[in-house]
Motif scaffolding. Sequence first.
Motif, PDB file in Angstrom:
ATOM      1  N   ILE A 173       0.675  -1.193   0.041  1.00 13.51           N
ATOM      2  CA  ILE A 173       0.028   0.054  -0.006  1.00 13.51           C
ATOM      3  C   ILE A 173       0.798   1.132  -0.007  1.00 13.51           C
ATOM      4  N   ASN A 174       0.577   2.388  -0.709  1.00 10.44           N
ATOM      5  CA  ASN A 174       1.029   3.542  -0.575  1.00 10.44           C
ATOM      6  C   ASN A 174       0.103   4.470  -0.478  1.00 10.44           C
ATOM      7  N   VAL A 175       0.520   5.842  -0.010  1.00  7.97           N
ATOM      8  CA  VAL A 175      -0.505   6.979  -0.124  1.00  7.97           C
ATOM      9  C   VAL A 175      -0.179   8.173  -0.781  1.00  7.97           C
ATOM     10  N   ILE A 176      -1.030   8.932  -1.398  1.00  3.24           N
ATOM     11  CA  ILE A 176      -0.407  10.279  -2.118  1.00  3.24           C
ATOM     12  C   ILE A 176      -1.138  11.368  -1.243  1.00  3.24           C
ATOM     13  N   LEU A 177      -0.298  12.321  -0.824  1.00  2.24           N
ATOM     14  CA  LEU A 177      -0.467  13.289   0.108  1.00  2.24           C
ATOM     15  C   LEU A 177      -0.497  14.663  -0.285  1.00  2.24           C
ATOM     16  N   VAL A 178      -1.136  15.534  -0.338  1.00  2.00           N
ATOM     17  CA  VAL A 178      -1.038  17.071  -0.866  1.00  2.00           C
ATOM     18  C   VAL A 178      -1.245  17.749   0.459  1.00  2.00           C
ATOM     19  N   TRP A 179       0.001  18.454   0.829  1.00  3.93           N
ATOM     20  CA  TRP A 179       0.047  19.287   2.368  1.00  3.93           C
ATOM     21  C   TRP A 179       0.609  20.487   1.856  1.00  3.93           C
ATOM     22  N   ARG A 180       0.755  21.336   2.807  1.00  3.52           N
ATOM     23  CA  ARG A 180       1.446  22.693   2.925  1.00  3.52           C
ATOM     24  C   ARG A 180       1.326  23.296   4.238  1.00  3.52           C
ATOM     25  N   VAL A 181       2.422  24.168   4.527  1.00  2.00           N
ATOM     26  CA  VAL A 181       2.810  24.605   5.893  1.00  2.00           C
ATOM     27  C   VAL A 181       1.508  25.775   6.115  1.00  2.00           C
ATOM     28  N   ARG A 182       0.988  25.453   7.254  1.00  2.00           N
ATOM     29  CA  ARG A 182      -0.009  26.469   7.928  1.00  2.00           C
ATOM     30  C   ARG A 182       0.524  27.705   8.990  1.00  2.00           C
ATOM     31  N   THR A 190      -3.897  14.321   9.273  1.00  2.00           N
ATOM     32  CA  THR A 190      -4.190  15.542   9.937  1.00  2.00           C
ATOM     33  C   THR A 190      -3.985  15.595  11.556  1.00  2.00           C
ATOM     34  N   GLU A 191      -4.199  14.764  12.250  1.00  2.00           N
ATOM     35  CA  GLU A 191      -4.048  14.705  13.576  1.00  2.00           C
ATOM     36  C   GLU A 191      -2.504  14.469  14.098  1.00  2.00           C
ATOM     37  N   ARG A 192      -1.953  13.780  13.162  1.00  2.00           N
ATOM     38  CA  ARG A 192      -0.370  13.451  13.374  1.00  2.00           C
ATOM     39  C   ARG A 192       0.327  14.617  12.957  1.00  2.00           C
ATOM     40  N   LEU A 193       0.028  15.264  12.201  1.00  2.00           N
ATOM     41  CA  LEU A 193       0.939  16.644  11.489  1.00  2.00           C
ATOM     42  C   LEU A 193       0.346  17.926  11.991  1.00  2.00           C
ATOM     43  N   ALA A 194      -0.576  18.038  12.962  1.00  2.00           N
ATOM     44  CA  ALA A 194      -1.070  19.275  13.564  1.00  2.00           C
ATOM     45  C   ALA A 194       0.099  19.785  14.197  1.00  2.00           C
ATOM     46  N   ILE A 195       0.946  18.883  15.024  1.00  2.00           N
ATOM     47  CA  ILE A 195       1.997  19.561  15.870  1.00  2.00           C
ATOM     48  C   ILE A 195       2.887  20.211  15.028  1.00  2.00           C
ATOM     49  N   ALA A 196       3.043  19.950  13.824  1.00  2.00           N
ATOM     50  CA  ALA A 196       4.122  20.597  12.912  1.00  2.00           C
ATOM     51  C   ALA A 196       3.648  21.947  12.173  1.00  2.00           C
ATOM     52  N   GLY A 197       2.224  21.970  12.367  1.00  2.00           N
ATOM     53  CA  GLY A 197       1.658  23.301  11.684  1.00  2.00           C
ATOM     54  C   GLY A 197       1.391  22.877  10.196  1.00  2.00           C
ATOM     55  N   ILE A 198       1.032  21.719  10.069  1.00  2.00           N
ATOM     56  CA  ILE A 198       0.849  21.233   8.575  1.00  2.00           C
ATOM     57  C   ILE A 198      -0.470  20.909   8.323  1.00  2.00           C
ATOM     58  N   GLU A 199      -1.071  21.598   7.195  1.00  2.00           N
ATOM     59  CA  GLU A 199      -2.552  21.348   6.590  1.00  2.00           C
ATOM     60  C   GLU A 199      -2.454  20.179   5.759  1.00  2.00           C
ATOM     61  N   VAL A 200      -3.356  19.509   5.977  1.00  2.00           N
ATOM     62  CA  VAL A 200      -3.489  18.256   4.960  1.00  2.00           C
ATOM     63  C   VAL A 200      -4.506  18.587   4.056  1.00  2.00           C
ATOM     64  N   MET A 201      -4.366  18.896   2.752  1.00  2.00           N
ATOM     65  CA  MET A 201      -5.125  19.351   1.726  1.00  2.00           C
ATOM     66  C   MET A 201      -6.068  18.015   1.188  1.00  2.00           C
ATOM     67  N   GLU A 202      -5.264  16.986   1.063  1.00  2.00           N
ATOM     68  CA  GLU A 202      -5.993  15.717   0.419  1.00  2.00           C
ATOM     69  C   GLU A 202      -4.949  14.578   0.815  1.00  2.00           C
ATOM     70  N   ALA A 203      -5.590  13.555   1.019  1.00  2.00           N
ATOM     71  CA  ALA A 203      -4.947  12.254   1.219  1.00  2.00           C
ATOM     72  C   ALA A 203      -5.729  11.007   0.646  1.00  2.00           C
ATOM     73  N   ARG A 204      -5.113  10.284  -0.018  1.00  2.00           N
ATOM     74  CA  ARG A 204      -5.837   9.225  -0.633  1.00  2.00           C
ATOM     75  C   ARG A 204      -4.859   8.033  -0.623  1.00  2.00           C
ATOM     76  N   ILE A 205      -5.477   6.761  -1.146  1.00  2.00           N
ATOM     77  CA  ILE A 205      -4.645   5.561  -1.200  1.00  2.00           C
ATOM     78  C   ILE A 205      -4.071   5.574  -2.697  1.00  2.00           C
ATOM     79  N   GLY A 206      -2.974   5.632  -3.013  1.00  2.00           N
ATOM     80  CA  GLY A 206      -2.412   5.579  -4.375  1.00  2.00           C
ATOM     81  C   GLY A 206      -2.267   4.171  -5.099  1.00  2.00           C
ATOM     82  N   TYR A 207      -1.822   3.294  -4.100  1.00  2.00           N
ATOM     83  CA  TYR A 207      -1.769   1.991  -4.723  1.00  2.00           C
ATOM     84  C   TYR A 207      -2.055   0.787  -3.381  1.00  2.00           C
ATOM     85  N   LEU A 208      -2.734  -0.425  -4.211  1.00  4.83           N
ATOM     86  CA  LEU A 208      -3.109  -1.374  -3.223  1.00  4.83           C
ATOM     87  C   LEU A 208      -3.199  -2.434  -3.767  1.00  4.83           C
TER      88      LEU A 208
END
Length: 283
Positions: A113-122, A183-201
Amino acid sequence: MKTEKTINANSGYTMLIILALLLIGLVFGFISGIIFAWVLILPIVLILPGFFIVNPNGSKVLVLFGAYKGTVKDNGFFWANPFLSKQRISLRARNFDSERVKVNDKIGNPILINVILVWRVRDTYKAAFEVDQYEEFVRVQTDAAVRKLAGSYPYDNFDDEQADITLRSGMDEVNEALENEITERLAIAGIEVMEARIGYLAYAPEIASSMLKRQQAVAIVAARKKIVEGAVGMVEDALSQLTEDNIVDFDEDKKASMVSNLMVVLCGDKEATPVINTGTLHS
């Protein structure tokens, strides 16, 4: 816990004019032989490190001797206290395509499995000071979230027929759960998760062949079931119509023989080869 503080820096063009005047005065002083012209070197040296540029969707985190002073997010050419350290943090959206990892699903099957994540610093303060190397933090925490997600759902419902949501069929629900987890895991780093989805399964190579055979067997059984259901209905209709129209009077043996022959014809894998009876019906 501190948060980001946006500040406005001084225009760099004003200080650039002042710097140019000092350089002209320094050159003129040396040419004219003025002894004290060298004192202009000190302000020139102090002014130069204060210049910085902020590109669109960029920022500079300003720190003075370990004290956070603020973040400049306006784009342009600026000047600030030369003793300020200036850390560049991009505010642009970024793609992260994680590596394919082998994990066990809820019922223990090894899968890839892998994931495709779109993120930015908030929040630039959290990104700069709450974690060490926030980009690496995103990678590690995303990998951990994928592993946790994979262990929360079965790959499919072959072995867990009671599962309403699986990794293969419940993509919307699974992607939403994945996005919330990251989103919950990256909140401590001030990261905004714009999209997260499974890319391969997919199943891991060591069991992929066996699982494919099982899927094919299930499909064949389901198809055979439909064929038998249809054949039974056709035989029932044929017997009913023959009886109602008084075309043939069947006893139990003849009815059983006809049912057997029709079921063979309708359910067989190959076309039936007819055998012509040249004698009587009872021979």
